[in-house]
Scaffold this motif. Structure first.
Motif, PDB file in Angstrom:
ATOM      1  N   ASP A 211      -4.944  -5.725   4.082  1.00 22.29           N
ATOM      2  CA  ASP A 211      -5.211  -4.509   4.854  1.00 22.29           C
ATOM      3  C   ASP A 211      -4.353  -3.378   4.289  1.00 22.29           C
ATOM      4  N   LYS A 212      -4.929  -2.183   4.328  1.00 24.27           N
ATOM      5  CA  LYS A 212      -4.230  -0.985   3.867  1.00 24.27           C
ATOM      6  C   LYS A 212      -3.600  -1.178   2.482  1.00 24.27           C
ATOM      7  N   ILE A 213      -4.381  -1.646   1.570  1.00 23.18           N
ATOM      8  CA  ILE A 213      -3.872  -1.845   0.206  1.00 23.18           C
ATOM      9  C   ILE A 213      -3.817  -0.496  -0.521  1.00 23.18           C
ATOM     10  N   ASP A 214      -3.023  -0.453  -1.585  1.00 27.90           N
ATOM     11  CA  ASP A 214      -2.901   0.802  -2.337  1.00 27.90           C
ATOM     12  C   ASP A 214      -4.072   0.976  -3.302  1.00 27.90           C
ATOM     13  N   ILE A 215      -4.312  -0.066  -4.087  1.00 26.75           N
ATOM     14  CA  ILE A 215      -5.333   0.073  -5.142  1.00 26.75           C
ATOM     15  C   ILE A 215      -6.275  -1.135  -5.123  1.00 26.75           C
ATOM     16  N   LEU A 216      -7.554  -0.837  -5.132  1.00 25.59           N
ATOM     17  CA  LEU A 216      -8.553  -1.890  -5.351  1.00 25.59           C
ATOM     18  C   LEU A 216      -9.159  -1.633  -6.727  1.00 25.59           C
ATOM     19  N   ILE A 217      -9.004  -2.603  -7.609  1.00 23.73           N
ATOM     20  CA  ILE A 217      -9.638  -2.470  -8.933  1.00 23.73           C
ATOM     21  C   ILE A 217     -10.976  -3.189  -8.864  1.00 23.73           C
ATOM     22  N   GLY A 218     -12.045  -2.476  -9.027  1.00 20.84           N
ATOM     23  CA  GLY A 218     -13.370  -3.072  -8.968  1.00 20.84           C
ATOM     24  C   GLY A 218     -13.988  -3.198 -10.348  1.00 20.84           C
TER      25      GLY A 218
ATOM     26  N   LEU B 295      -1.248  -1.735 -14.556  1.00 25.69           N
ATOM     27  CA  LEU B 295      -0.706  -1.913 -13.198  1.00 25.69           C
ATOM     28  C   LEU B 295       0.785  -2.206 -13.240  1.00 25.69           C
ATOM     29  N   ASP B 296       1.180  -3.103 -14.175  1.00 23.34           N
ATOM     30  CA  ASP B 296       2.611  -3.450 -14.274  1.00 23.34           C
ATOM     31  C   ASP B 296       3.444  -2.234 -14.667  1.00 23.34           C
ATOM     32  N   ARG B 297       2.854  -1.413 -15.550  1.00 24.10           N
ATOM     33  CA  ARG B 297       3.624  -0.287 -16.066  1.00 24.10           C
ATOM     34  C   ARG B 297       3.717   0.851 -15.048  1.00 24.10           C
ATOM     35  N   TRP B 298       2.580   1.164 -14.402  1.00 26.33           N
ATOM     36  CA  TRP B 298       2.528   2.368 -13.557  1.00 26.33           C
ATOM     37  C   TRP B 298       2.643   2.078 -12.062  1.00 26.33           C
ATOM     38  N   PHE B 299       2.205   0.916 -11.650  1.00 24.19           N
ATOM     39  CA  PHE B 299       2.226   0.615 -10.210  1.00 24.19           C
ATOM     40  C   PHE B 299       2.790  -0.786  -9.951  1.00 24.19           C
ATOM     41  N   PRO B 300       4.023  -1.051 -10.364  1.00 26.40           N
ATOM     42  CA  PRO B 300       4.544  -2.417 -10.213  1.00 26.40           C
ATOM     43  C   PRO B 300       4.717  -2.832  -8.750  1.00 26.40           C
ATOM     44  N   GLN B 301       4.976  -1.869  -7.888  1.00 21.89           N
ATOM     45  CA  GLN B 301       5.242  -2.217  -6.485  1.00 21.89           C
ATOM     46  C   GLN B 301       4.006  -2.077  -5.584  1.00 21.89           C
ATOM     47  N   ALA B 302       2.940  -1.564  -6.124  1.00 19.91           N
ATOM     48  CA  ALA B 302       1.776  -1.272  -5.276  1.00 19.91           C
ATOM     49  C   ALA B 302       1.066  -2.562  -4.856  1.00 19.91           C
ATOM     50  N   SER B 303       0.478  -2.511  -3.645  1.00 16.96           N
ATOM     51  CA  SER B 303      -0.350  -3.655  -3.230  1.00 16.96           C
ATOM     52  C   SER B 303      -1.739  -3.466  -3.850  1.00 16.96           C
ATOM     53  N   VAL B 304      -2.117  -4.467  -4.615  1.00 18.00           N
ATOM     54  CA  VAL B 304      -3.336  -4.340  -5.429  1.00 18.00           C
ATOM     55  C   VAL B 304      -4.204  -5.582  -5.255  1.00 18.00           C
ATOM     56  N   ILE B 305      -5.508  -5.400  -5.292  1.00 15.88           N
ATOM     57  CA  ILE B 305      -6.419  -6.547  -5.425  1.00 15.88           C
ATOM     58  C   ILE B 305      -7.457  -6.202  -6.490  1.00 15.88           C
TER      59      ILE B 305
ATOM     60  N   LEU C 238     -18.381  -3.286  -3.789  1.00 17.32           N
ATOM     61  CA  LEU C 238     -16.976  -2.904  -4.010  1.00 17.32           C
ATOM     62  C   LEU C 238     -16.559  -1.797  -3.036  1.00 17.32           C
ATOM     63  N   PHE C 239     -17.460  -0.848  -2.815  1.00 17.26           N
ATOM     64  CA  PHE C 239     -17.153   0.232  -1.855  1.00 17.26           C
ATOM     65  C   PHE C 239     -16.950  -0.341  -0.456  1.00 17.26           C
ATOM     66  N   MET C 240     -17.808  -1.297  -0.104  1.00 18.79           N
ATOM     67  CA  MET C 240     -17.699  -1.894   1.234  1.00 18.79           C
ATOM     68  C   MET C 240     -16.365  -2.618   1.399  1.00 18.79           C
ATOM     69  N   ILE C 241     -15.959  -3.340   0.367  1.00 16.43           N
ATOM     70  CA  ILE C 241     -14.689  -4.075   0.441  1.00 16.43           C
ATOM     71  C   ILE C 241     -13.523  -3.085   0.490  1.00 16.43           C
ATOM     72  N   ALA C 242     -13.635  -2.031  -0.301  1.00 20.71           N
ATOM     73  CA  ALA C 242     -12.571  -1.007  -0.287  1.00 20.71           C
ATOM     74  C   ALA C 242     -12.467  -0.361   1.089  1.00 20.71           C
ATOM     75  N   GLU C 243     -13.615  -0.146   1.703  1.00 21.40           N
ATOM     76  CA  GLU C 243     -13.638   0.449   3.040  1.00 21.40           C
ATOM     77  C   GLU C 243     -13.005  -0.501   4.064  1.00 21.40           C
ATOM     78  N   GLN C 244     -13.430  -1.771   3.986  1.00 23.79           N
ATOM     79  CA  GLN C 244     -12.927  -2.764   4.956  1.00 23.79           C
ATOM     80  C   GLN C 244     -11.427  -3.007   4.791  1.00 23.79           C
ATOM     81  N   SER C 245     -10.981  -2.984   3.546  1.00 22.86           N
ATOM     82  CA  SER C 245      -9.553  -3.261   3.310  1.00 22.86           C
ATOM     83  C   SER C 245      -8.711  -1.980   3.399  1.00 22.86           C
TER      84      SER C 245
END
Lengths: 425, 232
Positions: free
Chosen positions: A17-24, A45-55, A116-123
């Motif tokens: 829930d409320k993730i930072d980045i969804l890579i589709g 992701l490792d270089r620019w967003f190491p702490q972000a919650s990502v799926i 992907l949009f639906m999952i991004a919306e739900q998450s």
């Protein structure tokens, strides 16, 4: 609605829930390229967003070459990953949109985006980055260039700009982008496919039914995404992503179908957003993330002789159809072009703009079947492209860019012709 | 003698008057049916034309190529006017036959039942003809544009062949539906259609085999074409 896809993801990641980045990743038989793409994405992701919650979510169109397994193996435990079917339960592929196949080169690509949009919306993802898994040239910094404008600059839509060779993307440069710019006042390259960035706000808009049903659903997503984002006032950015190397390309063989989809989408949305574009008088640049780059000096091989012959055959055989579509003075101008020799062939820019505007009005008026109308524009487009190539054959890169820019300003300058005819036709 | 003459005269006059008295109501019925036919037909025509106008039927016919085809055939009315007019005449003829039937003439005794029995065939034939014309124009236009975009020489010829192929097929179906020389129509159609297919097969086999081979090779082997332009 792809509820089953969301359930699958929740089973694997219950607290998502409320993730930072969804890579589709829309995928289909991409075993040859997917590892390279994922490696670049993970590094980014490792270089620019190491702490972000990502799926990372791959929406697969039914690969038979083990792409889903490869995806899971490549990512391992480095980031949460899920592979879902592109067409999830409860969602039906539009049977009338079968012609989208060869344009995107990937079956069920549009349905993948929708899932992907639906999952991004739900998450409740803050941003969703969609990258085509078939692009060999994905770089780690694409993740930054696409995500940062959304996360830090309040962008809603980040469209890609690729470094291209001279004359490449001639339909985009000569028709789609100038027309979009003249209509909605945003100077956007309008290049289709590759990679996009979306904000949560735009995703909420993109999941709505009206974009996926009816006539709108016939067009490939790349052709309407930019129009909807600009026309509905979303904060639009561009990302300079460098080169795009892709196995499947919409090359010259598909010109008629590509044109039908790309131009059809713009014409289709002209009806919906009439109130927006009628009022728009000037254009402005959109912000760009990433370093700017120039057009590559080398040109692709273009057979102008064949293009001119295509135009001349159109003039010979499609004249009764053009007579219905075009205004009398436009038709008169086009008839005169048939007298020129191939080497001296020229299709004046103002005449081309007038032709496009006449087609837009005829599309709205439904003077003939809309598919036929759009396809009958092909010879005229070939004629104008050949003319541009012949005009700038010996010119440098800057001059070609100036010619393209001149095309855009001509579309803007002649917009009153469109508005007047649109209102009083 | 004088009395007999008078009686014969009176009897003749009476018989005549009786016949006239018997026929007059029938004549009145005929005139009433004709008047009713005019009124009901007119109302239906007006109603149909308004409904068709409301659903933009003329624009649809224009798009599908039916209206231009009618114009080419010298018909100056719009499709909605034409359908309204057709409905008027069908209703009027229907009432006229009822009137003729009411006359109770020996020659027209079974006319009405025969007409009513044949009417479904006529309606079906009109419907088939209409759909056939629309399909012929639509297919012809689609083939023409596709062939021009593929830069095939003789695009117009191919489109014309397709258009006329559909029209011939439609005409055969209409005649079969109307029951006119069924066997002859089927035989003629089979001969024409078979002949066209055979001619095309021979033409392709003898005249165009090299081109066909090259085209197939290009398609199946996905040979690289000279033009590398990416349009989008």
């Amino acid at each position: 609605m792809p509820a089953a896809a969301w359930e699958q993801i929740q089973e694997q990641y219950p607290g998502l829930d409320k993730i930072d980045i969804l890579i589709g990743l829309p995928t289909f038989n991409l075993a040859a390229t997917i590892e390279t793409v994922l490696s670049a994405i993970l590094e980014g992701l490792d270089r620019w967003f190491p702490q972000a919650s990502v799926i990372i979510v791959a929406a697969d169109g039914g690969s038979k070459d083990g792409t889903p397994e490869l995806i899971k193996r490549s990512i391992g435990n480095r980031r949460p990953v899920a592979v879902i079917p592109a067409i999830a339960n409860g969602m039906v592929a539009n049977p009338f949109a079968i012609n989208r196949l060869s344009y995107s080169g990937m079956p069920a690509r549009e349905e993948s985006f929708r899932s992907l949009f639906m999952i991004a919306e739900q998450s409740r993802a803050r941003t969703c980055i969609c990258i085509d898994g078939g692009i060999r040239s994905v770089m780690p910094d694409w993740v930054e260039l696409l995500a940062k404008p959304v996360l830090e600059k309040d962008a809603d839509y980040v469209a890609p700009v690729f470094r291209r060779q001279r004359y490449e993307g001639s339909l985009t440069n000569g028709l789609v982008a100038p027309l979009t710019r003249a209509l909605y006042g945003k100077r956007i390259a309008g290049q289709a496919g590759g990679a996009y960035g979306f904000s949560g706000k735009l995703i909420s808009r993109c999941v709505q039914k009206d974009l996926w049903e009816g006539e709108a659903a016939r067009f490939s997503i790349d052709t309407w995404l930019t129009t909807v984002a600009i026309a509905e006032g979303f904060n639009v950015w561009q990302a300079s992503l460098g080169s795009k190397i892709q196995d499947v390309k919409a090359n010259g063989l598909d010109v008629s179908m590509v044109l039908t989809q790309a131009v059809g989408a713009v014409f289709h949305y002209m009806e919906r957003y009439q109130d927006v574009w009628e009022k728009q008088a000037e254009s402005s640049a959109v912000p760009v993330s990433g370093p700017p780059f120039e057009v590559r000096a080398e040109a692709v091989t273009i057979n102008t002789e064949r293009m001119v012959q295509g135009f001349q055959q159109g003039l010979r055989d499609l004249l009764p159809i053009w007579e219905i579509i075009l205004a009398p003075d436009t038709l008169e101008g086009i008839l005169a072009l048939g007298l020129a020799e191939e080497d001296a062939f020229t299709f004046p820019l103002p005449l081309w703009v007038q032709t496009v505007y006449d087609f837009a009005i005829a599309y709205r008026e439904k003077v003939i079947h809309r598919d036929h109308l759009l396809k009958s524009l092909t010879p005229l487009y070939l004629g104008r492209t050949a003319s541009l190539v012949l005009e700038t054959r010996g010119a440098g890169t800057e001059e070609v860019e100036r010619a393209v820019e001149h095309g855009c300003t001509t579309f803007e300058r002649m917009k009153p012709y469109l508005v007047e005819r649109w209102r009083f036709q | 003698m004088n009395e007999m003459w008078q009686e014969a005269m009176v009897e003749g006059y009476r018989e005549m008057m009786r016949r006239v008295a018997l026929f007059l109501p029938k004549l009145m019925a005929l005139l009433t049916f004709l008047t009713l036919g005019l009124i009901v037909g007119g109302v239906i025509r007006m109603f149909l034309q308004r409904v068709l106008k409301a659903v933009h039927f003329d624009a649809l016919c224009e798009r599908m190529g039916a209206a231009p085809a009618l114009r080419r055939a010298g018909v100056k009315r719009s499709p909605s006017q034409l359908i309204g007019q057709l409905a008027f005449w069908i209703v009027f003829v229907f009432f006229a036959f009822m009137g003729v039937d009411a006359l109770d003439l020996p020659a027209t005794t079974h006319l009405m039942s025969a007409i009513v029995g044949f009417l479904p065939h006529v309606i079906a034939a009109v419907f088939v003809a209409l759909v056939g014309i629309l399909l012929a124009n639509f297919s012809g236009e689609a083939v023409l544009i596709a062939a021009v975009n593929a830069q095939i020489h003789g695009a117009r010829l191919i489109a014309t062949l397709v258009r006329w192929g559909v029209i011939i097929f439609t005409a055969a179906m209409v005649l079969t539906q109307l029951g006119i020389a069924k066997e002859i129509v089927i035989a003629a159609f089979s001969i024409i259609f078979g002949g066209i297919v055979l001619a095309m097969a021979i033409a392709l086999g003898l005249g165009g085999r090299i081109i066909a081979r090259e085209a197939l090779e290009r398609r199946l082997r996905r040979e690289k074409v000279n033009d590398e332009l990416t349009h989008i």
